[in-house]
Design a protein around this motif. Structure first.
Motif, mmCIF file in Angstrom:
data_model
loop_
_atom_site.group_PDB
_atom_site.id
_atom_site.type_symbol
_atom_site.label_atom_id
_atom_site.label_comp_id
_atom_site.label_asym_id
_atom_site.label_seq_id
_atom_site.Cartn_x
_atom_site.Cartn_y
_atom_site.Cartn_z
ATOM 1 N N GLY A 290 -32.590 -12.156 -106.467
ATOM 2 C CA GLY A 290 -33.472 -11.221 -107.150
ATOM 3 C C GLY A 290 -33.201 -9.763 -106.841
ATOM 4 O O GLY A 290 -33.823 -8.884 -107.422
ATOM 5 N N ASN A 291 -32.310 -9.496 -105.914
ATOM 6 C CA ASN A 291 -31.955 -8.116 -105.607
ATOM 7 C C ASN A 291 -30.730 -7.737 -106.431
ATOM 8 O O ASN A 291 -29.630 -8.161 -106.132
ATOM 9 N N CYS A 292 -30.957 -6.972 -107.475
ATOM 10 C CA CYS A 292 -29.867 -6.646 -108.399
ATOM 11 C C CYS A 292 -29.725 -5.140 -108.569
ATOM 12 O O CYS A 292 -30.717 -4.419 -108.641
ATOM 13 N N PHE A 293 -28.503 -4.700 -108.653
ATOM 14 C CA PHE A 293 -28.213 -3.365 -109.138
ATOM 15 C C PHE A 293 -27.801 -3.521 -110.585
ATOM 16 O O PHE A 293 -27.138 -4.485 -110.949
ATOM 17 N N GLU A 294 -28.188 -2.571 -111.403
ATOM 18 C CA GLU A 294 -27.801 -2.583 -112.798
ATOM 19 C C GLU A 294 -27.033 -1.310 -113.108
ATOM 20 O O GLU A 294 -27.367 -0.236 -112.600
#
Length: 74
Positions: A24-28
């Protein structure tokens, strides 16, 4: 808009691409029309995005490939 920050990333009319860790830890990331790249966290899509030039992104990716930041993931 500051030269390097957009206060509300969702206001950008762009396609966001995700780099997910699976937890759930995302960079976009999104390509902007002027050649810069916007970066935000998926946990705060209405939060700020940082803006980087193509040269800055190239330098970052090169350093990542060389393992210069591996110690940050430990």
């Amino acid at each position: 808009m500051n030269e390097h920050v957009v206060n509300n990333a969702s206001a950008l009319d762009v396609e966001w691409e995700s780099a997910s860790t699976g937890d759930g830890n995302c960079f976009e990331f999104a390509a902007l029309g002027d050649g810069r790249t916007a970066v935000r966290t998926s946990k705060a899509p209405n939060g700020p995005a940082l803006l980087f030039s193509a040269g800055e992104v190239a330098a970052l990716l090169s350093s990542v490939r060389e393992g210069k930041f591996d110690h940050l993931a430990q």
